[in-house]
Motif scaffolding. Structure first.
Motif, PDB file in Angstrom:
ATOM      1  N   TYR A 233      51.518  42.782   3.075  1.00 45.30           N
ATOM      2  CA  TYR A 233      52.167  44.101   3.160  1.00 45.30           C
ATOM      3  C   TYR A 233      51.692  44.964   1.996  1.00 45.30           C
ATOM      4  N   PRO A 234      50.510  45.561   2.078  1.00 54.34           N
ATOM      5  CA  PRO A 234      49.955  46.291   0.934  1.00 54.34           C
ATOM      6  C   PRO A 234      50.805  47.507   0.560  1.00 54.34           C
ATOM      7  N   VAL A 235      51.453  47.427  -0.594  1.00 53.28           N
ATOM      8  CA  VAL A 235      52.380  48.464  -1.028  1.00 53.28           C
ATOM      9  C   VAL A 235      51.694  49.820  -1.140  1.00 53.28           C
ATOM     10  N   PHE A 236      50.433  49.828  -1.553  1.00 53.24           N
ATOM     11  CA  PHE A 236      49.717  51.085  -1.749  1.00 53.24           C
ATOM     12  C   PHE A 236      49.743  51.929  -0.479  1.00 53.24           C
ATOM     13  N   GLN A 237      49.442  51.318   0.666  1.00 47.84           N
ATOM     14  CA  GLN A 237      49.496  52.052   1.924  1.00 47.84           C
ATOM     15  C   GLN A 237      50.912  52.127   2.485  1.00 47.84           C
ATOM     16  N   TRP A 238      51.702  51.077   2.298  1.00 46.44           N
ATOM     17  CA  TRP A 238      53.025  51.013   2.912  1.00 46.44           C
ATOM     18  C   TRP A 238      54.015  51.996   2.303  1.00 46.44           C
ATOM     19  N   LEU A 239      53.710  52.539   1.149  1.00 44.09           N
ATOM     20  CA  LEU A 239      54.581  53.575   0.602  1.00 44.09           C
ATOM     21  C   LEU A 239      54.699  54.745   1.575  1.00 44.09           C
ATOM     22  N   ALA A 240      53.693  54.925   2.426  1.00 52.00           N
ATOM     23  CA  ALA A 240      53.756  55.974   3.446  1.00 52.00           C
ATOM     24  C   ALA A 240      54.998  55.832   4.314  1.00 52.00           C
ATOM     25  N   TYR A 241      55.400  54.593   4.615  1.00 52.81           N
ATOM     26  CA  TYR A 241      56.571  54.390   5.457  1.00 52.81           C
ATOM     27  C   TYR A 241      57.845  54.897   4.780  1.00 52.81           C
ATOM     28  N   LEU A 242      57.998  54.634   3.496  1.00 57.28           N
ATOM     29  CA  LEU A 242      59.184  55.125   2.811  1.00 57.28           C
ATOM     30  C   LEU A 242      59.171  56.640   2.697  1.00 57.28           C
ATOM     31  N   LEU A 243      57.984  57.220   2.530  1.00 60.85           N
ATOM     32  CA  LEU A 243      57.905  58.678   2.492  1.00 60.85           C
ATOM     33  C   LEU A 243      58.277  59.282   3.838  1.00 60.85           C
ATOM     34  N   VAL A 244      57.817  58.658   4.924  1.00 69.41           N
ATOM     35  CA  VAL A 244      58.224  59.118   6.253  1.00 69.41           C
ATOM     36  C   VAL A 244      59.735  58.972   6.417  1.00 69.41           C
ATOM     37  N   GLY A 245      60.284  57.866   5.934  1.00 71.29           N
ATOM     38  CA  GLY A 245      61.722  57.671   6.010  1.00 71.29           C
ATOM     39  C   GLY A 245      62.491  58.718   5.215  1.00 71.29           C
ATOM     40  N   LEU A 246      61.977  59.087   4.052  1.00 68.63           N
ATOM     41  CA  LEU A 246      62.609  60.152   3.279  1.00 68.63           C
ATOM     42  C   LEU A 246      62.582  61.465   4.049  1.00 68.63           C
ATOM     43  N   VAL A 247      61.464  61.738   4.716  1.00 68.29           N
ATOM     44  CA  VAL A 247      61.375  62.950   5.537  1.00 68.29           C
ATOM     45  C   VAL A 247      62.458  62.940   6.610  1.00 68.29           C
ATOM     46  N   VAL A 248      62.588  61.819   7.321  1.00 73.84           N
ATOM     47  CA  VAL A 248      63.606  61.719   8.376  1.00 73.84           C
ATOM     48  C   VAL A 248      65.004  61.882   7.785  1.00 73.84           C
ATOM     49  N   GLY A 249      65.257  61.214   6.664  1.00 73.17           N
ATOM     50  CA  GLY A 249      66.578  61.277   6.060  1.00 73.17           C
ATOM     51  C   GLY A 249      66.922  62.628   5.469  1.00 73.17           C
ATOM     52  N   ARG A 250      65.901  63.435   5.134  1.00 76.09           N
ATOM     53  CA  ARG A 250      66.145  64.776   4.588  1.00 76.09           C
ATOM     54  C   ARG A 250      66.394  65.804   5.702  1.00 76.09           C
ATOM     55  N   LEU A 251      66.164  65.424   6.946  1.00 78.49           N
ATOM     56  CA  LEU A 251      66.487  66.330   8.044  1.00 78.49           C
ATOM     57  C   LEU A 251      68.001  66.466   8.169  1.00 78.49           C
ATOM     58  N   MET A 252      68.441  67.546   8.749  1.00 75.17           N
ATOM     59  CA  MET A 252      69.876  67.741   8.964  1.00 75.17           C
ATOM     60  C   MET A 252      70.277  66.976  10.223  1.00 75.17           C
ATOM     61  N   LEU A 253      70.654  65.738  10.033  1.00 71.25           N
ATOM     62  CA  LEU A 253      70.911  64.858  11.160  1.00 71.25           C
ATOM     63  C   LEU A 253      72.142  65.257  11.958  1.00 71.25           C
ATOM     64  N   ASN A 254      72.921  66.214  11.449  1.00 69.81           N
ATOM     65  CA  ASN A 254      74.062  66.707  12.214  1.00 69.81           C
ATOM     66  C   ASN A 254      73.650  67.736  13.270  1.00 69.81           C
ATOM     67  N   LYS A 255      72.402  68.203  13.187  1.00 73.84           N
ATOM     68  CA  LYS A 255      71.920  69.170  14.178  1.00 73.84           C
ATOM     69  C   LYS A 255      71.659  68.472  15.515  1.00 73.84           C
ATOM     70  N   ALA A 256      72.012  69.150  16.594  1.00 73.50           N
ATOM     71  CA  ALA A 256      71.943  68.528  17.916  1.00 73.50           C
ATOM     72  C   ALA A 256      70.533  68.144  18.324  1.00 73.50           C
ATOM     73  N   LEU A 257      69.534  68.932  17.917  1.00 76.04           N
ATOM     74  CA  LEU A 257      68.175  68.713  18.400  1.00 76.04           C
ATOM     75  C   LEU A 257      67.380  67.697  17.583  1.00 76.04           C
ATOM     76  N   VAL A 258      67.839  67.386  16.379  1.00 75.19           N
ATOM     77  CA  VAL A 258      67.032  66.532  15.497  1.00 75.19           C
ATOM     78  C   VAL A 258      66.723  65.177  16.122  1.00 75.19           C
ATOM     79  N   PRO A 259      67.703  64.439  16.663  1.00 69.59           N
ATOM     80  CA  PRO A 259      67.359  63.156  17.283  1.00 69.59           C
ATOM     81  C   PRO A 259      66.380  63.297  18.441  1.00 69.59           C
ATOM     82  N   TRP A 260      66.503  64.380  19.217  1.00 68.97           N
ATOM     83  CA  TRP A 260      65.563  64.596  20.313  1.00 68.97           C
ATOM     84  C   TRP A 260      64.153  64.851  19.794  1.00 68.97           C
ATOM     85  N   VAL A 261      64.048  65.615  18.698  1.00 70.32           N
ATOM     86  CA  VAL A 261      62.736  65.855  18.095  1.00 70.32           C
ATOM     87  C   VAL A 261      62.126  64.549  17.619  1.00 70.32           C
TER      88      VAL A 261
END
Length: 411
Positions: A200-228
């Protein structure tokens, strides 16, 4: 393995609790756990002769672990301000809490690394990823999107250039086993393996946590976000995989790599569908054009990140449906997903007891998987209904609270 406290305390902008949606995050984490168990216990190839992929290999290999990592980023975003990231002293305290929790996860991983088991244990890498993502916790959505995209595109190329140099060292800077406490005595080799040459090469896998931060920074209370997330993730995942397959099968990539390997009859086609780990990805830039699971190429990172986003979107929508019908549809998965560190560690320990030993009389691989999965689900349900934390989750939470300066909350 992400903060359960964040999942149970999240609020909408209006102050109304949204347990269903956050239950969806826990449920997605539960699916990731069961998917990783499947790749550990069930065959990903039909046999060792022709290496025909099984549906388990085609479905879960690479994707389950990536979903785990993306959800780690989501959990960190939820615990550090959601769509309004923390700053100042609050951010510093949050970073200290995450760092101490990472040390707990690392200690568990290093302890499990001493077991004799034919599994690639992710926990030490997972902990290092938590430490590496600390500088990004205060970023807002737009910069995070740029960093995530750049990381997906650039780090596989840099790793491709660095990896041969690391493996050419004498001895090669690669462990060849799960990290354990003994490996702390050879820090250079340990770090090289964790970041570049290991499973599990951390150097490349950090991309996954960054993507997760992007998802978590979305306003998940908005109706369209899960559909997007669901629709957009599905489209990107399909396009990334299609592009990788075209590069390998239509544009000559696989033929070029087969000549490079010079191993007649080797089923590279099957390996590219399930798991590229173990094949030295060097000597040709064609390696970077594949979307093979566990290749950590741009297309692999993009595909698996998009799959994770789509799964998260789907479970958020299921959480909304559960609220609407007033029925906890996600309980079996969200219970396990709320205590993945404990359940994953117990799973690894049990599997180690059967290393190089025959299965008990009357047991099959399918039965063994069902036993592990059913136990995880049942234990998770009990703990979530009783509102208990898993024992290792409690340790991680305690470390987090101490780091944040909230030690009194543990009394």
């Amino acid at each position: 393995m992400t903060s359960r406290n964040a999942a149970t305390s999240s609020r909408t902008a209006a102050g109304r609790s949204v347990p269903g949606r956050l239950h969806g995050i826990d449920a997605a984490r539960g699916l990731a756990l069961l998917g990783m168990m499947a790749t550990h216990l069930l065959p990903t190839f039909e046999s060792n002769v022709d290496l025909t992929p099984t549906w388990i290999g085609l479905t879960f290999s690479g994707r389950a672990a990536a979903l785990f990592a993306v959800l780690a980023g989501v959990g960190l975003a939820l615990s550090t301000g959601k769509h309004r990231p923390l700053d100042g002293p609050d951010l510093s305290a949050a970073r200290r809490g995450v760092a101490l929790r990472a040390l707990v996860i690392a200690a568990v991983g290093l302890s499990l690394g001493g077991l004799e088991v034919n599994l690639a244990i992710i926990l030490v890498h997972y902990a290092v990823l938590f430490l590496c993502v600390l500088p990004f916790l205060g970023m807002k959505l737009k910069p995070l999107v740029g960093w995530a995209a750049g990381w997906i595109l650039a780090t596989p190329v840099l790793a491709y250039l660095l990896r041969p140099w690391l493996l050419a060292a004498n001895p090669p800077l690669r462990l060849g086993h799960n990290p354990s406490w003994e490996d702390l005595s050879t820090p250079t080799r340990l770090l090289a393996d964790l970041f570049f040459t290991g499973y599990y090469p951390v150097f490349q896998w950090l991309a996954y946590l960054l993507v997760g931060l992007v998802v978590g920074r979305l306003m998940l209370n908005k109706a369209l976000v899960p559909w997007v997330l669901l629709i957009g993730g599905t489209i990107v995942a399909v396009l990334a995989k299609a592009l990788g397959n075209a590069a390998m099968e239509s544009w000559g990539g696989r033929a070029a790599l087969e000549k490079l390997l010079d191993s007649p009859g080797y089923p590279l086609h099957s390996v590219l569908q399930v798991n590229l780990t173990g094949i030295p990805q060097e000597g040709s830039w064609w390696w970077l054009a594949s979307a093979a699971p566990h290749s950590a190429t741009p297309l692999d990172l993009l595909h698996t990140s998009a799959v994770a986003a789509a799964v998260i979107g789907a479970f958020l929508l299921l959480g909304r449906l559960a609220e609407w019908v007033a029925l906890d549809l996600l309980l079996p998965l969200r219970g396990a997903g709320a205590m993945t560190l404990t359940l994953y560690s117990a799973h690894v320990w049990v599997v180690s007891g059967f290393y190089l030993k025959p299965l008990p009389a009357g047991w099959t691989e399918d039965a063994m998987y069902f036993a592990h999965a059913a136990t995880a689900v049942l234990v998770g349900i009990v703990f979530v209904l009783l509102k208990w934390r898993g024992p290792l989750e409690w340790l991680g939470h305690a470390a987090n609270q101490v780091g944040r300066g909230n030690a009194k909350a543990l009394r």
